[in-house]
Design a protein around this motif. Structure first.
Motif, PDB file in Angstrom:
ATOM      1  N   TYR A   8      -4.685 -54.797  -9.405  1.00 51.62           N
ATOM      2  CA  TYR A   8      -4.913 -53.715 -10.548  1.00 51.62           C
ATOM      3  C   TYR A   8      -4.115 -52.649 -10.474  1.00 51.62           C
ATOM      4  CZ  TYR A   8      -9.840 -55.389 -11.487  1.00 51.62           C
ATOM      5  OH  TYR A   8     -10.990 -56.278 -11.823  1.00 51.62           O
ATOM      6  N   HIS A  16     -11.183 -46.399 -10.144  1.00 47.70           N
ATOM      7  CA  HIS A  16     -12.347 -47.480  -9.546  1.00 47.70           C
ATOM      8  C   HIS A  16     -12.837 -46.494  -8.277  1.00 47.70           C
ATOM      9  CE1 HIS A  16     -13.973 -49.975  -6.618  1.00 47.70           C
ATOM     10  NE2 HIS A  16     -14.504 -50.650  -7.446  1.00 47.70           N
ATOM     11  N   TRP A  17     -11.889 -45.883  -7.387  1.00 46.36           N
ATOM     12  CA  TRP A  17     -12.248 -45.445  -6.037  1.00 46.36           C
ATOM     13  C   TRP A  17     -12.993 -44.089  -6.330  1.00 46.36           C
ATOM     14  CZ3 TRP A  17     -13.680 -48.575  -2.806  1.00 46.36           C
ATOM     15  CH2 TRP A  17     -13.332 -49.944  -2.637  1.00 46.36           C
ATOM     16  N   ARG A  64     -11.987 -44.390 -18.082  1.00 45.09           N
ATOM     17  CA  ARG A  64     -11.854 -45.814 -17.447  1.00 45.09           C
ATOM     18  C   ARG A  64     -11.924 -46.672 -18.553  1.00 45.09           C
ATOM     19  NH1 ARG A  64     -15.318 -48.319 -12.218  1.00 45.09           N
ATOM     20  NH2 ARG A  64     -13.696 -49.884 -11.891  1.00 45.09           N
ATOM     21  N   ARG A  68      -9.550 -49.355 -19.771  1.00 43.34           N
ATOM     22  CA  ARG A  68      -9.739 -50.985 -19.581  1.00 43.34           C
ATOM     23  C   ARG A  68      -9.680 -51.543 -20.940  1.00 43.34           C
ATOM     24  NH1 ARG A  68     -11.094 -55.412 -19.131  1.00 43.34           N
ATOM     25  NH2 ARG A  68     -12.350 -56.502 -17.671  1.00 43.34           N
ATOM     26  N   PRO A  73      -7.783 -57.315 -16.721  1.00 42.66           N
ATOM     27  CA  PRO A  73      -7.754 -57.272 -15.248  1.00 42.66           C
ATOM     28  C   PRO A  73      -7.081 -58.402 -14.697  1.00 42.66           C
ATOM     29  CG  PRO A  73      -9.769 -58.010 -15.863  1.00 42.66           C
ATOM     30  CD  PRO A  73      -9.064 -57.673 -17.242  1.00 42.66           C
ATOM     31  N   LEU A  76      -8.638 -63.936 -11.366  1.00 37.30           N
ATOM     32  CA  LEU A  76      -9.187 -64.306  -9.848  1.00 37.30           C
ATOM     33  C   LEU A  76      -8.303 -65.643  -9.554  1.00 37.30           C
ATOM     34  CD1 LEU A  76     -12.791 -63.652 -10.869  1.00 37.30           C
ATOM     35  CD2 LEU A  76     -11.610 -62.350  -9.297  1.00 37.30           C
ATOM     36  N   HIS A  92     -19.457 -57.310 -13.256  1.00 36.92           N
ATOM     37  CA  HIS A  92     -18.696 -55.837 -13.593  1.00 36.92           C
ATOM     38  C   HIS A  92     -19.222 -55.200 -15.110  1.00 36.92           C
ATOM     39  CE1 HIS A  92     -15.102 -57.829 -11.037  1.00 36.92           C
ATOM     40  NE2 HIS A  92     -15.934 -57.037 -10.634  1.00 36.92           N
ATOM     41  N   LEU A  95     -21.981 -53.271 -14.253  1.00 37.11           N
ATOM     42  CA  LEU A  95     -21.520 -52.095 -13.571  1.00 37.11           C
ATOM     43  C   LEU A  95     -21.188 -51.156 -14.634  1.00 37.11           C
ATOM     44  CD1 LEU A  95     -19.785 -53.542 -10.558  1.00 37.11           C
ATOM     45  CD2 LEU A  95     -21.639 -51.914 -10.402  1.00 37.11           C
ATOM     46  N   TYR A  96     -20.418 -51.368 -15.721  1.00 36.55           N
ATOM     47  CA  TYR A  96     -19.911 -50.602 -16.918  1.00 36.55           C
ATOM     48  C   TYR A  96     -21.135 -50.074 -17.424  1.00 36.55           C
ATOM     49  CZ  TYR A  96     -15.115 -51.254 -16.543  1.00 36.55           C
ATOM     50  OH  TYR A  96     -13.450 -51.206 -16.017  1.00 36.55           O
ATOM     51  N   ILE A 157     -24.721 -52.269  -7.402  1.00 34.75           N
ATOM     52  CA  ILE A 157     -23.728 -51.872  -6.719  1.00 34.75           C
ATOM     53  C   ILE A 157     -23.845 -52.614  -5.260  1.00 34.75           C
ATOM     54  CG2 ILE A 157     -22.788 -49.882  -5.189  1.00 34.75           C
ATOM     55  CD1 ILE A 157     -23.288 -48.104  -7.736  1.00 34.75           C
ATOM     56  N   HIS A 160     -22.482 -55.851  -5.611  1.00 32.22           N
ATOM     57  CA  HIS A 160     -21.024 -55.962  -5.779  1.00 32.22           C
ATOM     58  C   HIS A 160     -20.305 -55.627  -4.337  1.00 32.22           C
ATOM     59  CE1 HIS A 160     -17.296 -54.568  -7.782  1.00 32.22           C
ATOM     60  NE2 HIS A 160     -17.469 -53.530  -7.318  1.00 32.22           N
ATOM     61  N   ILE A 161     -20.759 -54.624  -3.674  1.00 30.98           N
ATOM     62  CA  ILE A 161     -20.431 -54.552  -2.186  1.00 30.98           C
ATOM     63  C   ILE A 161     -20.371 -55.647  -1.508  1.00 30.98           C
ATOM     64  CG2 ILE A 161     -20.308 -53.112  -0.102  1.00 30.98           C
ATOM     65  CD1 ILE A 161     -21.249 -50.831  -2.190  1.00 30.98           C
ATOM     66  N   PHE A 176     -10.328 -58.768  -2.759  1.00 29.05           N
ATOM     67  CA  PHE A 176     -10.670 -57.526  -2.092  1.00 29.05           C
ATOM     68  C   PHE A 176      -9.389 -56.711  -2.254  1.00 29.05           C
ATOM     69  CE2 PHE A 176     -11.105 -54.124   1.038  1.00 29.05           C
ATOM     70  CZ  PHE A 176     -12.332 -53.597   0.580  1.00 29.05           C
ATOM     71  N   GLN A 178      -6.893 -56.943  -4.311  1.00 28.60           N
ATOM     72  CA  GLN A 178      -6.650 -56.348  -5.622  1.00 28.60           C
ATOM     73  C   GLN A 178      -6.890 -55.013  -6.078  1.00 28.60           C
ATOM     74  OE1 GLN A 178      -7.070 -60.508  -7.972  1.00 28.60           O
ATOM     75  NE2 GLN A 178      -8.729 -59.229  -8.264  1.00 28.60           N
ATOM     76  N   ILE A 179      -7.922 -54.444  -5.594  1.00 26.06           N
ATOM     77  CA  ILE A 179      -8.583 -53.169  -5.942  1.00 26.06           C
ATOM     78  C   ILE A 179      -8.010 -52.008  -5.278  1.00 26.06           C
ATOM     79  CG2 ILE A 179     -10.861 -53.254  -4.832  1.00 26.06           C
ATOM     80  CD1 ILE A 179     -10.406 -52.288  -8.641  1.00 26.06           C
TER      81      ILE A 179
END
Ligand code: HEM
Ligand code: HEM
Length: 189
Positions: A8, A16-17, A64, A68, A73, A76, A92, A95-96, A157, A160-161, A176, A178-179
């Motif tokens: 990313y 993201h963070w 974002r 996006r 992205p 994978l 994902h 999550l959006y 979430i 996702h985590i 992992f 990547q972000i």
């Protein structure tokens, strides 16, 4: 749409963070506001902080989404099963949806409140409210919507985590990293 290579971009990672930190703080504040009792002054400032941080989150999420729409992205790893890819892209997407619906429903709840308190953004200026009727008749349904939007988002979430940690600690397949923020995106570490 611009191709992202195998990492990313720095902009995507920082968005993201920062959004992740804000959402986790918001869920924590929501829990605290709902389940602990404080004196009126502290309760009011927690409540105002939650509302202002929620609007800040919504603005970052809007940025974002715009970002996006113009950027693909990173791919994978090829070793990942098609079912896992599908699960990743649906999570994902959800999550959006969640990161938009949660602050949006909070904003609507604040607008529908019969108290009609101004929505101050840290004292800089007042954020506009939606024109709901002032008798508060939409307040309860919107409180229920905001409650469930927050807790369903928290559940997604958590999944996702767990998936991120599985990639980072068990499979060690580069998904992992990547972000993680880094300049000069391009190669998988
Ligand atoms: C707390 C709120 C969080 C939200 C709302 C969130 C949301 C997202 C979204 C929407 C994506 C896909 C980005 C895209 O392709 O456009 C993503 C990717 C990713 N997130 Fe999160 N995230 C959160 C927290 C975390 C945390 C705490 C971790 C690590 C423990 C994490 C690890 C990752 C990883 C590794 C990816 C890349 C996955 C891939 O390339 O398929 N996220 N996140
Ligand atoms: C990412 C953004 C947000 C998240 C994740 C979030 C999450 C939460 C959570 C989990 C609760 C506790 C709900 C419960 O257990 O009933 C809550 C309560 C609340 N939130 Fe948010 N929220 C966000 C944004 C906002 C915004 C933008 C506003 C208003 C401008 C807002 C206003 C409120 C209010 C007024 C309550 C208290 C509801 C009550 O009276 O029970 N929230 N929020």
């Amino acid at each position: 749409m611009k191709q992202e290579g195998t990492h990313y971009t720095l902009a995507a990672s920082l968005l993201h963070w920062s959004i992740a930190a804000l959402i986790l703080t918001q869920i924590g504040l929501g829990l605290v506001m709902d389940h602990l009792t404080f004196d009126d002054m502290l309760a009011f400032s927690l409540f105002q902080t939650h509302r202002a941080l929620g609007i800040a989150t919504l603005l970052l999420v809007a940025l974002r989404v715009i970002w996006r729409l113009g950027h693909k992205p990173p791919a994978l790893p090829k070793t990942l099963a098609p079912s896992a890819r599908k699960l990743a892209s649906s999570t994902h997407f959800l999550l959006y949806v969640g990161q938009i619906l949660s602050p949006l429903s909070g904003w609507a709840l604040a607008s529908a409140s019969s108290l009609a308190l101004p929505l101050s953004l840290f004292g800089f200026f007042d954020w506009p409210l939606f024109p709901f009727p002032s008798d508060g008749r939409f307040e309860e349904p919107l409180r229920t919507l905001h409650h469930w939007a927050g807790w369903i988002l928290a559940g997604i979430i958590a999944g996702h985590i767990a998936a991120a940690l599985w990639h980072g600690l068990v499979r060690k397949d580069g998904v992992f990293s990547q972000i993680l923020p880094r300049s000069g995106a391009g190669t998988r570490s």
